[in-house]
Structures are given as structure tokens and as C-alpha cells.
Design an enzyme around this catalytic site. Structure first.
Site, mmCIF file in Angstrom:
data_model
loop_
_atom_site.group_PDB
_atom_site.id
_atom_site.type_symbol
_atom_site.label_atom_id
_atom_site.label_comp_id
_atom_site.label_asym_id
_atom_site.label_seq_id
_atom_site.Cartn_x
_atom_site.Cartn_y
_atom_site.Cartn_z
ATOM 1 N N GLN A 105 6.220 -8.829 4.005
ATOM 2 C CA GLN A 105 6.046 -8.593 2.568
ATOM 3 C C GLN A 105 7.340 -8.823 1.790
ATOM 4 O OE1 GLN A 105 4.553 -4.667 3.244
ATOM 5 N NE2 GLN A 105 2.408 -5.258 3.044
ATOM 6 N N CYS A 163 0.825 -1.210 0.000
ATOM 7 C CA CYS A 163 0.000 0.000 0.000
ATOM 8 C C CYS A 163 0.859 1.260 0.000
ATOM 9 C CB CYS A 163 -0.941 0.009 1.197
ATOM 10 S SG CYS A 163 -0.110 -0.020 2.799
ATOM 11 N N ALA A 208 -12.611 -7.059 5.037
ATOM 12 C CA ALA A 208 -12.390 -7.941 6.187
ATOM 13 C C ALA A 208 -11.078 -8.708 6.055
ATOM 14 C CB ALA A 208 -13.558 -8.910 6.332
ATOM 15 N N GLY A 209 -10.057 -8.050 5.473
ATOM 16 C CA GLY A 209 -8.770 -8.700 5.296
ATOM 17 C C GLY A 209 -7.822 -8.435 6.446
ATOM 18 N N SER A 258 9.889 2.683 6.210
ATOM 19 C CA SER A 258 8.429 2.654 6.287
ATOM 20 C C SER A 258 7.887 3.993 6.766
ATOM 21 C CB SER A 258 7.962 1.556 7.242
ATOM 22 O OG SER A 258 8.343 0.287 6.773
#
Length: 516
Positions: A190, A120, A266-267, A179
Site C-alpha cells: 500500500q 482499512c 470477493a476482493g 500495523s
């Protein structure tokens, strides 16, 4: 006796081979953004159409052979630090498609290895190639075509790093130092997935990239176990909770504890979101999802939270009665935008806060045109996490020290690959001399009427003598720390035995045989 000269040359050859175990010169403390030259090369060659997309993809065996020739590593990408979310979302690649994207990047033939990392907050392509100019043109062409972006727009948002800078970048990424939320743990998972995908049968990570990504994962684990960088750290989900809690009163004229909350999706991000909301005393939340399976799993995971489940058909009813709505779906289209809100009678009335933590975005920016609506996305979280970064400066310094060690380890290994062709050449030359002398000896021994078994024993003896003599020098050179010293040794060996001269003269003789 010429056999002794054979042994001497063989000793030098195998001793040189230990230069494959080296460490690099110190890295820069921060990864620098690549300027000018590569950008201009990429854009110019794309305009001229110089990148040929018809070349066949290299096999894994071919990539391994090319790695031994000293491939350089590079990274090209867009992150939350350099690019707007509007650009990032056009290049975002779902994880199941990472290998397909890597294959497409390697399809031109200019790139030997490639691996895609798309989250993301970032979209990055790690690749290894023998020709940086041609590879950069190929990658930039792919990005332009995938995102339907002109080179001028892409260049403004793109960062490009090569060599030690690229290695340092992936180490900082895996360590959580690059990050938005310093020290967050999700990025390490990831990067690990990026590595695992790269070594799959349909992956495009060869010897160099698989080693790089594996080292990066190890570095990230080490940072989190040996420093306090991850203690008290927050994820993007936590930052979203903090943002909504901080702005609830000014935006909604309502204390956060009294706000009615809902989340679309809902992940994994939703699970993290509920985790952080629960730590703040959350008692009730509504989950809107396309199916019931995952929301029901969340109900089981959070028995102390009253989770109401609604399907997407009830989305607008839920939005209408909520004060804060978080969106975290994998949809590539807007789930909420101005037109949809007006069509569903939500263009006025009570204040509403929309917090979008998805990339691609789930909430259209035009929602801000509605007076009663305030909308935030991942880029708005920067202010929230600024204090998080400041609090972790000491841990960041300690983490960087560890990451530099891991980066040096990889760079030393990669640098050793460039010496392999010379090492092989020396070994082959030494063995050729050994074989020539052995052949002469065998002819002299023919009168002794030796059996095949006895001649084989002589063959083993010649190899054994050479190997025994080489064991000491190899062990010694493996302990040498300086890569410059080993480079110098290779150069001296090449000059001492006139390797390049003999190679040229060998090409001019029939069958390439060495003159006796």
C-alpha cells in the site's frame, strides 16, 4: 592578481555545495504524538476562516523549485491506534481517488506536496510545506469538510507529526511495525502504491515526498529481507480467522471446524481470508458477490476448497444458513444491519457471528441488539494480535535499527535542500567575479586581435581552472558525515565572504552589478 581571488572564491563556493550530501542527527526511538500548538493553530484558523481555498495549484516545476528551499515534511492522520473506526470510515478514500484527494489538499496553496494513504486501518496525509502553521490549518480544514466532522471531534482522534518524527513514522509504517499485526506485508504494498500514485502526472508528490515514500518502500523491503519480522506474521484476514476460531465455541457453542462459513465480497481481503481458512483445513465456503467474475477466479485459485458462489440477491438466504459470516466489500453503506436482518426474518433463532474486516464498515453496530448475533469489526482484532506483537519484540528491535539508518539517509538528504539557496548564491557570486575578471582580461587582449574561437578558448580555460580546483574539495566534503559540521561550514563561508552584506549592497546598485 584579481583572477586568483576569483578562483579562491569559486573554490569556496563549490566546496560549500557539497553540504547538499548530509546525514541528520540521531532520530528519536519512537514517533511522538504532536501536542497542543499545531492542534490549536489548525482549529483556530479554521474557525476564523483564514485558509484561502482560491489559490491556484502549484505546477510540478514550482513544487520542485520550492523543494530546493528546504521544505519540511509532516504527516496528519488517523490510525487504528488513535481513532475509532466510526471516525476513520468518514475519512476513508478509495485508492482510485488518492490523487484527487491530494490535489484538493494542495488546492489552497499552503501545501506544496501531498500524498494520501488510506487503508482499512489508517488514513494518513503526508505533505510538505514551507509554513507549518498555514499548512496544518489547510489540512485540518480539508479533513473536517471531507468527513463532515467538527474540529473538536477530529482533534481527539488525529495525530500530527513533523520533521524527523514524520519521517520515522512512515518508515515504521512501511516496515510493518505500526500495523495492528506486526510485520504484515500488505501495508508495504500500500505504501508502494502511495508512492507510485504520488509521481503520476496527476499526483501531488514533488521532489521531497516522492523521495520520502520511495525511501520508505526501500526500507520496508530491507526490513523484511534482513530480519524475521515477517516470518509467521499474519494479516488482518488471518487475525479475523483467528478471532472467529477462538470465539466460535463461546459465541456459537460450536467447534470452529464444524461451523458453516460464508464471506460477502470477493476482493483481495477475501482471497487472503480463504488462504488462511484453507491452512486450517477449510473444505467448504460460500462467497456472495455482486458478480460472478472474481468468485470464479477464486474457485480456480483454490481447487481444494469447495466454493459455492451466490449473487447478492441470495445474501439473506446465505446469512440465514451460515454460522459465521465475514464481510469484506468496498461498499460505503452497511450491507448488514439490525433493520435488514429483522426485515429478512433473521432477528432470532440460531446463533450467528458476523466478522467485519472492511473500512468503511459493512456491518452496523446495532446488529449486537439482536440477542442471537455477535458482531466484530477491525477494532476487535487488537486482543487477537497482542500476542503476535509480543512474539516479535526481538525482530522489532532489529527492524528499528535498519529503519533508523534509512530515516537518517532521507533526513540528511532533505536537510541538504535547505543549503541549496546559499550554495547557489555563493556559486553565482564566484562566477560573477570570474566573469568580471575575464572581461577585463578580454579588453586587454583586444589589442592582440584574438579571434572569437580564441576568446572562447580563454573562456573555457577560466571555467576549467575553477572546476579542476574545486574537484578535490567537493570529493572531500561529500565524505563528511556530520551535518552539523557542514552547517557550520556554510555559516563560516557566508561570514567569510560577507555574503549577506554583499547581497544587500548589490540590491542597492543599478542592475545589481558587483562593484569592481
Amino acid at each position: 592578481m584579481k583572477f586568483s581571488s576569483t578562483v579562491t572564491l569559486a573554490v569556496a563556493a563549490l566546496a560549500a555545495s557539497t553540504s547538499a550530501f548530509t546525514t541528520p542527527s540521531p532520530l528519536t526511538s519512537v514517533a511522538r504524538r504532536t501536542t497542543g500548538a499545531l492542534n490549536m493553530v489548525a482549529s483556530q484558523e479554521i474557525v476564523n476562516g483564514d485558509v484561502d481555498g482560491s489559490k491556484p495549484r502549484k505546477t510540478r516545476e514550482e513544487r520542485l523549485r520550492e523543494a530546493s528551499k528546504g521544505l519540511q515534511v509532516h504527516v496528519v492522520g488517523l490510525s487504528i491506534h488513535h481513532a475509532e473506526v466510526e471516525v476513520r470510515e468518514k475519512l476513508a478514500v478509495p485508492e482510485p481517488e488518492w490523487n484527487k484527494a491530494s490535489q484538493d489538499i494542495c488546492a489552497s496553496g499552503a501545501i506544496t506536496e501531498a500524498a494520501v494513504l488510506s487503508t482499512c486501518n489508517r488514513f494518513e496525509v503526508y505533505y510538505a510545506a514551507p509554513d507549518a502553521r498555514e499548512a496544518m490549518a489547510a489540512v485540518t480544514k480539508y479533513l473536517c469538510e471531507r468527513g463532515n466532522l467538527p474540529v473538536s471531534v477530529l482533534r481527539k482522534n488525529l495525530f500530527m507529526l513533523s520533521g524527523d518524527d514524520a519521517v520515522w513514522h512512515i518508515m515504521r509504517v512501511a516496515g510493518g511495525l505500526d500495523s495492528l499485526v506486526v510485520g504484515e506485508g500488505q501495508i508495504l504494498s500500500q505504501v508502494r502504491q502511495c508512492h507510485l500514485h504520488s509521481i503520476e502526472e496527476d499526483g501531488s508528490g514533488g521532489k521531497v515526498l516522492s523521495r520520502l515514500l520511495n525511501n520508505a518502500v526501500a526500507a520496508g523491503k530491507r526490513v523484511r529481507s534482513e530480519t524475521a519480522i515477517s516470518k509467521g506474521s499474519v494479516s488482518i484476514s488471518s487475525a479475523a480467522v483467528e478471532l472467529s476460531e477462538m470465539l466460535s465455541q463461546p459465541d456459537l457453542q460450536l467447534p470452529f471446524s464444524e461451523a458453516r462459513l460464508a464471506v460477502v465480497g470477493a476482493g483481495k481481503m477475501t482471497r487472503l481470508l480463504i488462504t488462511h481458512l484453507a491452512s486450517r483445513g477449510l473444505e467448504r465456503i460460500t462467497i456472495v458477490n455482486r458478480s460472478l467474475g472474481r468468485p470464479q477466479e477464486l474457485q480456480e485459485q483454490f481447487p481444494d476448497v469447495d466454493i459455492e458462489i451466490k449473487l447478492m440477491d441470495d445474501l439473506w438466504d446465505v446469512v440465514g444458513r451460515s454460522d459465521i459470516v465475514y464481510t469484506a466489500t468496498s461498499s460505503e453503506d452497511y450491507v448488514i444491519d439490525e433493520q435488514l436482518m429483522r426485515e429478512n426474518g433473521l432477528a432470532g433463532g440460531k446463533p450467528l457471528m458476523l466478522v467485519d474486516i472492511s473500512v468503511p464498515r459493512n456491518v452496523g453496530t446495532d446488529c449486537k441488539n439482536i440477542p442471537s448475533v455477535t458482531a466484530y469489526n477491525v477494532d476487535d482484532l487488537k486482543a487477537v494480535v497482542a500476542k503476535n506483537t509480543a512474539m516479535r519484540q526481538k525482530e522489532m528491535i532489529e527492524a528499528e535499527t535498519l529503519l533508523k539508518e534509512e530515516a537518517r539517509s532521507f533526513s540528511g538528504w532533505r536537510e541538504s535542500l535547505s543549503a541549496i539557496p546559499t550554495i547557489n548564491q555563493l556559486q553565482e557570486r564566484a562566477d560573477a567575479y570570474r566573469q568580471a575578471e575575464l572581461d577585463k582580461c578580454t579588453r586587454k587582449l583586444a589589442k592582440a586581435d584574438l579571434s572569437d574561437r580564441e576568446l572562447e578558448a580563454v573562456e573555457r580555460l577560466s571555467r576549467g581552472i575553477v572546476n579542476k580546483l574545486l574537484h578535490g574539495p567537493m570529493s572531500h566534503l561529500r565524505k563528511t558525515e556530520s551535518i552539523e559540521d557542514k552547517k557550520s561550514a556554510l555559516k563560516e563561508l557566508s561570514a567569510m565572504f560577507r555574503l549577506e552584506e554583499e547581497e544587500l549592497s548589490t540590491r542597492g546598485r543599478p542592475n545589481g552589478r558587483t562593484r569592481k
